[in-house]
Design a protein around this motif. Structure first.
Motif, PDB file in Angstrom:
ATOM      1  N   SER A   1       1.160  -1.193  -0.026  1.00 15.98           N
ATOM      2  CA  SER A   1       0.292   0.047   0.651  1.00 15.98           C
ATOM      3  C   SER A   1       0.771   1.151   0.187  1.00 15.98           C
ATOM      4  O   SER A   1       2.223   1.188   0.486  1.00 15.98           O
ATOM      5  CB  SER A   1      -0.837  -0.329   1.312  1.00 15.98           C
ATOM      6  OG  SER A   1       0.475   0.276   2.269  1.00 15.98           O
ATOM      7  N   PRO A   2       0.298   1.958   0.053  1.00 16.26           N
ATOM      8  CA  PRO A   2       0.611   3.711  -0.427  1.00 16.26           C
ATOM      9  C   PRO A   2       1.762   4.764   1.027  1.00 16.26           C
ATOM     10  O   PRO A   2       2.281   4.129   1.594  1.00 16.26           O
ATOM     11  CB  PRO A   2       0.174   5.036  -0.928  1.00 16.26           C
ATOM     12  CG  PRO A   2      -0.551   4.268  -1.789  1.00 16.26           C
ATOM     13  CD  PRO A   2      -1.103   2.652  -0.965  1.00 16.26           C
ATOM     14  N   ASP A   3       1.322   3.349   1.955  1.00 17.35           N
ATOM     15  CA  ASP A   3       1.113   3.387   3.608  1.00 17.35           C
ATOM     16  C   ASP A   3       2.522   3.161   4.015  1.00 17.35           C
ATOM     17  O   ASP A   3       3.848   3.240   4.087  1.00 17.35           O
ATOM     18  CB  ASP A   3       0.645   3.370   4.666  1.00 17.35           C
ATOM     19  CG  ASP A   3      -1.041   4.821   4.609  1.00 17.35           C
ATOM     20  OD1 ASP A   3      -0.477   5.193   4.184  1.00 17.35           O
ATOM     21  OD2 ASP A   3      -1.817   4.044   5.302  1.00 17.35           O
ATOM     22  N   HIS A   4       2.686   1.619   3.249  1.00 17.64           N
ATOM     23  CA  HIS A   4       3.951   0.870   3.474  1.00 17.64           C
ATOM     24  C   HIS A   4       4.910   1.623   2.804  1.00 17.64           C
ATOM     25  O   HIS A   4       6.526   1.520   3.138  1.00 17.64           O
ATOM     26  CB  HIS A   4       2.899  -0.675   2.536  1.00 17.64           C
ATOM     27  CG  HIS A   4       2.737  -1.387   3.913  1.00 17.64           C
ATOM     28  ND1 HIS A   4       1.570  -2.376   2.752  1.00 17.64           N
ATOM     29  CD2 HIS A   4       2.407  -1.551   5.166  1.00 17.64           C
ATOM     30  CE1 HIS A   4       1.131  -2.725   3.959  1.00 17.64           C
ATOM     31  NE2 HIS A   4       1.745  -2.645   5.345  1.00 17.64           N
TER      32      HIS A   4
ATOM     33  N   CYS B   1       8.593   2.426   4.656  1.00 18.10           N
ATOM     34  CA  CYS B   1       9.632   2.009   4.016  1.00 18.10           C
ATOM     35  C   CYS B   1      10.807   3.874   3.058  1.00 18.10           C
ATOM     36  O   CYS B   1      11.735   3.140   3.974  1.00 18.10           O
ATOM     37  CB  CYS B   1       9.324   0.776   2.347  1.00 18.10           C
ATOM     38  SG  CYS B   1       8.835  -0.608   2.887  1.00 18.10           S
ATOM     39  N   LYS B   2      11.254   4.134   3.284  1.00 18.83           N
ATOM     40  CA  LYS B   2      11.103   5.232   2.735  1.00 18.83           C
ATOM     41  C   LYS B   2      11.859   6.176   3.851  1.00 18.83           C
ATOM     42  O   LYS B   2      12.805   6.767   4.082  1.00 18.83           O
ATOM     43  CB  LYS B   2      10.531   6.435   1.924  1.00 18.83           C
ATOM     44  CG  LYS B   2       9.835   6.023   0.429  1.00 18.83           C
ATOM     45  CD  LYS B   2       9.269   7.368   0.183  1.00 18.83           C
ATOM     46  CE  LYS B   2       9.587   6.821  -1.160  1.00 18.83           C
ATOM     47  NZ  LYS B   2       8.374   8.272  -2.452  1.00 18.83           N
ATOM     48  N   ALA B   3      10.852   5.606   5.157  1.00 23.11           N
ATOM     49  CA  ALA B   3      11.207   6.010   5.876  1.00 23.11           C
ATOM     50  C   ALA B   3      12.780   5.719   7.272  1.00 23.11           C
ATOM     51  O   ALA B   3      13.635   6.194   8.052  1.00 23.11           O
ATOM     52  CB  ALA B   3      10.429   6.543   7.094  1.00 23.11           C
TER      53      ALA B   3
ATOM     54  N   LEU C   1       8.704  -5.257   7.446  1.00 21.10           N
ATOM     55  CA  LEU C   1       7.496  -5.928   6.793  1.00 21.10           C
ATOM     56  C   LEU C   1       7.747  -6.822   6.706  1.00 21.10           C
ATOM     57  O   LEU C   1       7.117  -7.776   6.408  1.00 21.10           O
ATOM     58  CB  LEU C   1       7.763  -4.792   5.776  1.00 21.10           C
ATOM     59  CG  LEU C   1       7.134  -3.469   5.939  1.00 21.10           C
ATOM     60  CD1 LEU C   1       6.901  -2.190   4.746  1.00 21.10           C
ATOM     61  CD2 LEU C   1       5.498  -3.737   6.906  1.00 21.10           C
ATOM     62  N   PHE C   2       9.189  -7.848   6.634  1.00 18.99           N
ATOM     63  CA  PHE C   2       8.945  -8.754   5.701  1.00 18.99           C
ATOM     64  C   PHE C   2       9.726  -9.892   5.952  1.00 18.99           C
ATOM     65  O   PHE C   2      10.591  -9.473   6.824  1.00 18.99           O
ATOM     66  CB  PHE C   2      10.337  -8.841   4.332  1.00 18.99           C
ATOM     67  CG  PHE C   2       9.115  -7.593   3.579  1.00 18.99           C
ATOM     68  CD1 PHE C   2       8.426  -7.595   2.718  1.00 18.99           C
ATOM     69  CD2 PHE C   2       9.598  -6.480   3.573  1.00 18.99           C
ATOM     70  CE1 PHE C   2       8.093  -5.996   1.876  1.00 18.99           C
ATOM     71  CE2 PHE C   2       9.171  -5.064   2.749  1.00 18.99           C
ATOM     72  CZ  PHE C   2       8.378  -5.420   1.998  1.00 18.99           C
TER      73      PHE C   2
END
Length: 520
Positions: free
Chosen positions: A425-428, A432-434, A440-441
């Motif tokens: 999702s865009p939130d994910h 990740c960028k932050a 997550l994985f």
């Protein structure tokens, strides 16, 4: 003269062509590649705090020249996999060019040019060298700097004039840079000092070697001051050395203690004395592993004949060909270091042997010359026919290993990364960028995370879960309980690892809200 130039162009063409073929014949990156590529991504992004956040090993937490160079190439290519493989490709090609210059320097007054060309052909067609030229490993890049330093060092020796100090400085600086790629590079500086000290005691020309030793010591002192002037490099030295010494400290070597207990265990053996004999001959197992299981295959079995013939009349050649003993000395020293490493850590890779097989090149050249004379005199064949025969022999005995596709069966890794990217999702992605999203994985293969990083243009921590491998034969409840405890929304499971129970595990996890991807 024209023929020699044509031969050189043909050899260079072969060098480039074979390595480009291997480049495109290697379909998936090697397992260690995400470590270096992640560091390159972080360097390129400028957010160096991610190095500490995603610390996997000293290769991640401390800047490495290999990763810095990949980040530099990325500016021109904009593809991380391509940039990493290209660095190895370029390094391998230029290593052959430098080897040619080294061989010309040593043998220009002693061997026929065609002998040098045949020696180059061994390295041009060497399967391990070609394979590593398409891998994102440090060894090809490391070997390039080792050879560059070796060339500068030999130029200094052969010139023996006011510029010798400059060439020794360039040699040490090259080896310094090599040790920023792999810490073993610093041993070349140490071996060279030992070589001069040995000649001070054993050589009949002590004045010459004292002069060399003095000049080399000055440059070595300057180089070590240079090391401590840079915090990142100093950090790399201290971290790498501390990591290596933890691994090779003989007083903490656990394997002899394990072998001690084996005689009390119910382990099948040919005789009641078998484990006692194994324990007493661990040193011999490590030696066999280093020489016969790693060094010989790296050199390639078919080339052993040249090595054997290279030791014929070696004493005479040591007297007539200047500084050939240096190559023998560093080869022996490098082998001892490898043997000790193997004996204490019980781990060795063929790619570690790349510098060593280049050190053996003068012996191989002499061996080709001796074998050529033997065939010519024994069978009354012309020299040109012998050269042609040996060239065909070198190429045919290597070509079958070169032509095999590498990791084509693992193309599903890229497909899996693409599948996951569709699920994010865009939130994910913002997450990740932050923080580089190490939470997550859950995956056993960090290459999936690299290809996902490459698609999203975000550095994702290359953290594979090694503990899950220990659950291979555990029951489903235990596996599910472990995965739940990690609390990561995306779960990647290998069918080949968990077998038939992978479907049941996947269904159970899906019902709990996890997103499960099954790979072959």
């Amino acid at each position: 003269m024209k023929k020699s130039i044509l031969f050189l162009f043909f050899l260079f063409f072969l060098t480039v062509a074979l390595r480009i073929f291997s480049f495109f014949n290697t379909h998936i990156i090697n397992k260690d590649a995400p470590l270096y590529l992640f560091q390159s991504m972080v360097i390129h992004s400028g957010n160096l705090t991610l190095l500490q956040m995603c610390e996997n090993s000293s290769r991640i937490s401390v800047l490495n020249l290999f990763s810095i160079s990949i980040a530099f190439l990325y500016n021109f290519i904009a593809n991380w996999e391509f940039a990493g493989k290209l660095l190895s490709l370029i390094s391998s090609i230029f290593s052959i060019v430098i080897l040619f210059l080294i061989l010309i320097l040593i043998f220009k007054r002693h061997l026929n040019d065609y002998i040098i060309y045949l020696t180059l052909l061994i390295y041009i067609f060497n399967p391990i060298i070609i394979k590593e030229s398409a891998e994102i490993f440090r060894e090809s890049f490391f070997t390039l700097f080792i050879l560059l330093g070796l060339m500068f060092f030999l130029v200094g020796l052969y010139r023996n004039d006011r510029n010798t100090l400059l060439f020794f400085l360039l040699a040490n600086f090259s080896w310094l840079l090599s040790s920023w790629i792999r810490i073993e590079g610093v041993f070349l500086i140490i071996f060279t000092i030992l070589y001069f000290i040995l000649h001070l005691f054993c050589s009949s020309n002590r004045n010459l070697y004292f002069n060399f030793f003095l000049k080399y010591s000055i440059t070595t002192g300057f180089i070590f001051l240079f090391i401590f002037a840079f915090a990142y490099y100093k950090g790399f030295i201290s971290v790498e050395f501390s990591e290596k010494f933890k691994l090779i400290n003989p007083f903490t070597q656990p394997y002899s203690k394990i072998i001690e207990t084996l005689k009390f265990m119910d382990v099948p053996s040919p005789s009641p004395y078998f484990w006692d004999m194994v324990k007493q001959n661990l040193w011999l197992i490590a030696l066999g592993t280093t020489i016969f299981y790693k060094l010989v295959p790296t050199l390639h079995f078919s080339n052993l004949i040249f090595l054997f013939f290279g030791f014929k009349n070696l004493t005479k050649n040591l007297k007539t060909i200047r500084f050939i003993d240096y190559f023998l000395f560093i080869s022996v020293c490098y082998t001892i270091i490898f043997y000790y490493f193997c004996f204490t850590k019980w781990y060795m890779e063929k790619r570690y042997m790349l510098p060593l097989i280049y050190f053996l090149s003068p012996i191989l050249a002499i061996g080709i010359s001796n074998l050529t004379n033997f065939i010519k005199n024994r069978f009354s064949i012309s020299e040109k026919k012998v050269f042609l025969l040996l060239a065909v022999y070198i190429m045919l005995t290597s070509i079958s290993k070169i032509s095999k596709p590498v990791r084509k069966d693992l193309l599903y890794i890229k497909q899996t990364a693409n599948e996951i990217s569709q699920m994010l999702s865009p939130d994910h992605i913002t997450h990740c960028k932050a923080t580089s999203c190490p939470d997550l994985f859950l995956t056993q293969d960090s290459r999936i995370l690299f290809y996902l990083s490459d698609q999203l243009k975000i550095p994702i921590c290359p953290k594979a879960d090694s503990h899950i491998n220990k659950l291979r034969f555990a029951n489903e409840e235990k596996i599910i309980e472990y995965i739940k405890s990690k609390n990561k929304p995306f779960i990647i499971l290998k069918r080949s690892f968990f077998g038939d129970k992978v479907v049941s595990i996947s269904n159970h996890l899906n019902s709990m809200g996890f997103k499960v991807i099954i790979t072959p």
